[in-house]
Design an enzyme around this catalytic site. Structure first.
Site, PDB file in Angstrom:
ATOM      1  N   SER A  33       1.588  -0.802   0.483  1.00 42.35           N
ATOM      2  CA  SER A  33       0.363  -0.107   0.160  1.00 42.35           C
ATOM      3  C   SER A  33      -0.307  -0.634  -1.398  1.00 42.35           C
ATOM      4  O   SER A  33       0.795  -1.212  -2.526  1.00 42.35           O
ATOM      5  CB  SER A  33       0.903   1.209  -0.661  1.00 42.35           C
ATOM      6  N   TYR A 197     -12.426   8.179  -6.467  1.00 40.44           N
ATOM      7  CA  TYR A 197     -13.032   7.044  -7.087  1.00 40.44           C
ATOM      8  C   TYR A 197     -14.517   6.901  -6.348  1.00 40.44           C
ATOM      9  O   TYR A 197     -15.092   7.380  -5.668  1.00 40.44           O
ATOM     10  CB  TYR A 197     -12.347   4.963  -6.779  1.00 40.44           C
ATOM     11  N   ARG A 245     -10.194   2.732   3.420  1.00 39.43           N
ATOM     12  CA  ARG A 245      -9.148   4.144   2.430  1.00 39.43           C
ATOM     13  C   ARG A 245      -9.573   5.263   2.434  1.00 39.43           C
ATOM     14  O   ARG A 245     -10.211   4.928   1.561  1.00 39.43           O
ATOM     15  CB  ARG A 245      -8.287   3.797   1.418  1.00 39.43           C
ATOM     16  N   ARG A 344       6.250   2.896  -2.804  1.00 43.70           N
ATOM     17  CA  ARG A 344       7.309   3.609  -3.958  1.00 43.70           C
ATOM     18  C   ARG A 344       8.499   2.699  -3.467  1.00 43.70           C
ATOM     19  O   ARG A 344       9.728   2.760  -4.252  1.00 43.70           O
ATOM     20  CB  ARG A 344       7.368   5.176  -4.796  1.00 43.70           C
TER      21      ARG A 344
HETATM   22  C1  LIG Z   1       2.374   3.227  -9.676  1.00 44.64           C
HETATM   23  C2  LIG Z   1       0.963   3.643  -8.183  1.00 44.64           C
HETATM   24  C3  LIG Z   1      -0.002   3.012  -8.217  1.00 44.64           C
HETATM   25  C4  LIG Z   1      -0.791   2.893  -6.813  1.00 44.64           C
HETATM   26  N1  LIG Z   1      -2.329   2.473  -7.085  1.00 44.64           N
HETATM   27  C5  LIG Z   1      -2.981   2.440  -6.330  1.00 44.64           C
HETATM   28  C6  LIG Z   1      -3.892   1.958  -6.193  1.00 44.64           C
HETATM   29  O1  LIG Z   1      -4.120   1.105  -6.579  1.00 44.64           O
HETATM   30  N2  LIG Z   1      -4.402   1.937  -4.851  1.00 44.64           N
HETATM   31  C7  LIG Z   1      -4.359   3.276  -4.086  1.00 44.64           C
HETATM   32  O2  LIG Z   1      -5.309   3.077  -3.038  1.00 44.64           O
HETATM   33  N3  LIG Z   1      -3.189   3.746  -4.419  1.00 44.64           N
HETATM   34  C8  LIG Z   1      -2.465   3.801  -5.118  1.00 44.64           C
HETATM   35  N4  LIG Z   1      -1.517   4.150  -5.166  1.00 44.64           N
HETATM   36  C9  LIG Z   1      -1.050   5.143  -4.282  1.00 44.64           C
HETATM   37  C10 LIG Z   1       0.081   4.350  -3.741  1.00 44.64           C
HETATM   38  O3  LIG Z   1      -1.076   3.325  -3.029  1.00 44.64           O
HETATM   39  C11 LIG Z   1       0.296   5.506  -2.014  1.00 44.64           C
HETATM   40  O4  LIG Z   1      -0.448   5.528  -0.866  1.00 44.64           O
HETATM   41  C12 LIG Z   1       1.107   6.600  -2.425  1.00 44.64           C
HETATM   42  O5  LIG Z   1       2.058   5.912  -3.471  1.00 44.64           O
HETATM   43  C13 LIG Z   1       1.826   7.240  -1.911  1.00 44.64           C
HETATM   44  O6  LIG Z   1       3.340   6.358  -0.737  1.00 44.64           O
HETATM   45  P1  LIG Z   1       4.084   6.316  -1.050  1.00 44.64           P
HETATM   46  O7  LIG Z   1       5.129   7.759  -0.872  1.00 44.64           O
HETATM   47  O8  LIG Z   1       4.845   5.067   0.121  1.00 44.64           O
HETATM   48  O9  LIG Z   1       4.750   5.450  -2.485  1.00 44.64           O
HETATM   49  C14 LIG Z   1      -0.778   3.536  -5.950  1.00 44.64           C
HETATM   50  C15 LIG Z   1       0.531   4.856  -6.066  1.00 44.64           C
HETATM   51  C16 LIG Z   1       1.673   4.327  -6.936  1.00 44.64           C
HETATM   52  C17 LIG Z   1       2.758   5.357  -7.398  1.00 44.64           C
END
Ligand SMILES: Cc1cc2nc3c(=O)[nH]c(=O)nc-3n(C[C@H](O)[C@H](O)[C@H](O)COP(=O)(O)O)c2cc1C
Length: 403
Positions: A33, A197, A245, A344
């Site tokens: 992601s 956004y 998204r 993550r």
């Molecule tokens: C450090 C970090 C940076 C993120 N940056 C973005 C991003 O640039 N664009 C986006 O759509 N989501 C962003 N997210 C959300 C993640 O893409 C993801 O949707 C969210 O962490 C849930 O998934 P997970 O439980 O597998 O981490 C970010 C999340 C984290 C933890």
């Protein structure tokens, strides 16, 4: 879910079923992601990005989506976001996309404009809006923009409401960034239409109270995102996949978008040229007192993804606390999603996909980068022999359960 009779190991086959879309084939359904790392200067790719993202390709991810990449400087979240607003940013991006492709991952990128949520500190400085103290340190805030002059929350800057000419310029900036993304070699281009956004803020009545062609009823609020989708689709070569998204729900106490509203938008988005709907949620408000976040259980967007898939007929990606290969495979087998995205979890284990395959397959190292696999195969054999001989593994990483 099928089970291997010999050793009763689960066989998460769906996760490893390739998926072909337009000109790309994902070797498996697990993608990284987009995750901002706030490590860029002037929007430029650095060695950090190459190593950080390259590890996921080494780790077997079918798709690696580069973090939110700004289409114009004022669309950055922080001073240190990546960007594709300038041809000078192409070389680094090309190096990144080439590297990811060379190591088996489809190179993806998320194009973004933070709108009224721009101009903030990095998350490790609490992600608050930049102010005079940051300016004194050389990191001045900049004017933010949105559909209407409504701040994201208390103590957030008042956005300038874009006029019709500025909207047209903005659509062109999205298309130009998409052209650069394709020229750099990205084969999966995602538009960040979630998390409050710019695109999301036009869609939601919470942030858009315009009374012109870009606001008012639901169709008018869709107009800017749909113009962006059409312009980006026209800018991309036919073999490049376009993903979008969404926040499936606004997640706000009163008056926000619900799943029905977002599904209706998603149907229009698909008709306008989107191939993949990527399912996230929330973010429209930075006001914690009205924010009603989706509960963070395992695979917490799966029900939304399933609905969006049923109602649009599109390929759907799902993200949010997906941690286990069986769970990921089940999401695909049950028709909740076609692609699973991990955030993550991949930071914790960049080799997650290889480890997932090892949990059920015998060709344990065939899919690894050969420089690693040729060393790890014999190592595993040695570990098994020691375990058979009753020798206690030396570290917690070498417990028999992990072999
Ligand atoms: C450090 C970090 C940076 C993120 N940056 C973005 C991003 O640039 N664009 C986006 O759509 N989501 C962003 N997210 C959300 C993640 O893409 C993801 O949707 C969210 O962490 C849930 O998934 P997970 O439980 O597998 O981490 C970010 C999340 C984290 C933890």
């Amino acid at each position: 879910m099928t089970v291997d009779a010999d050793n009763a190991r689960p066989a998460p086959r769906a996760l490893f079923t390739p998926l072909t879309l337009r000109g790309i084939t994902l070797n498996n359904r697990a993608g990284v992601s987009p995750m901002c790392t706030y490590g860029a200067r002037d929007g430029l790719v650095s060695d950090f990005h190459l190593v950080h993202l390259g590890r996921f390709a080494f780790g077997g991810a079918g798709l690696v989506i580069v973090e939110a990449t700004a289409i114009e400087p004022r669309g950055r979240i922080s001073h240190h976001d990546l960007g594709l607003w300038d041809d000078a940013q192409l070389d680094g991006m090309r190096r990144l996309a080439t590297f990811l492709s060379a190591h088996g991952a489809v190179p993806g990128i998320q194009l973004a404009h933070a709108g009224r949520r721009a101009s903030v500190r990095e998350p490790w400085f609490a992600g608050a809006p930049l102010d005079a103290s940051d300016a004194a340190a050389g990191w001045a805030p900049w004017p933010v923009v949105g559909p209407s002059a409504i701040p994201a929350g208390p103590d957030w800057p008042l956005p300038h409401a874009l006029d019709a000419h500025e909207i047209a310029d903005s659509v062109a900036a999205w298309a130009a960034a998409a052209t650069r993304a394709a020229a750099a070699g990205f084969r999966f281009v995602e538009l960040h239409g979630a998390h409050g956004y710019l695109l999301h803020s036009f869609l939601s009545p919470v942030s858009n109270v315009r009374d012109d062609d870009y606001g008012g009823d639901a169709l008018r609020r869709m107009r800017y995102p749909l113009e962006v989708i059409r312009a980006v689709r026209a800018a991309l070569p036919d073999d490049v996949v376009l993903s979008y998204r969404v926040s499936a729900v606004d997640g706000i106490l009163d008056g926000g978008l619900g799943l029905d509203d977002v599904a209706e938008f998603a149907r229009h988005a698909v008709a306008a040229g989107v191939d993949v709907i990527d399912t996230s949620s929330g973010g429209i408000s930075a006001d914690r007192s009205t924010d009603t976040r989706v509960r963070r259980g395992f695979a917490f967007h799966a029900d939304f993804a399933r609905e969006l898939k049923a109602r649009t007929g599109a390929i759907v990606a799902c993200v949010g606390f997906i941690v286990d290969p069986e769970q990921a495979s089940r999401l695909i087998e049950d028709g909740d999603a076609d692609i699973v995205l991990l955030g993550r979890e991949m930071l914790d284990d960049p080799n997650w996909v290889h480890h997932a395959r090892r949990s059920h397959a015998d060709d344990e190292f065939d899919h690894w980068e050969p420089r690693y696999g040729s060393a790890l195969g014999p190592r595993l054999g040695a570990l098994r022999r020691l375990a058979d001989a009753g020798e206690t593994p030396l570290t917690r990483f070498e417990q028999p359960a992990r072999l």
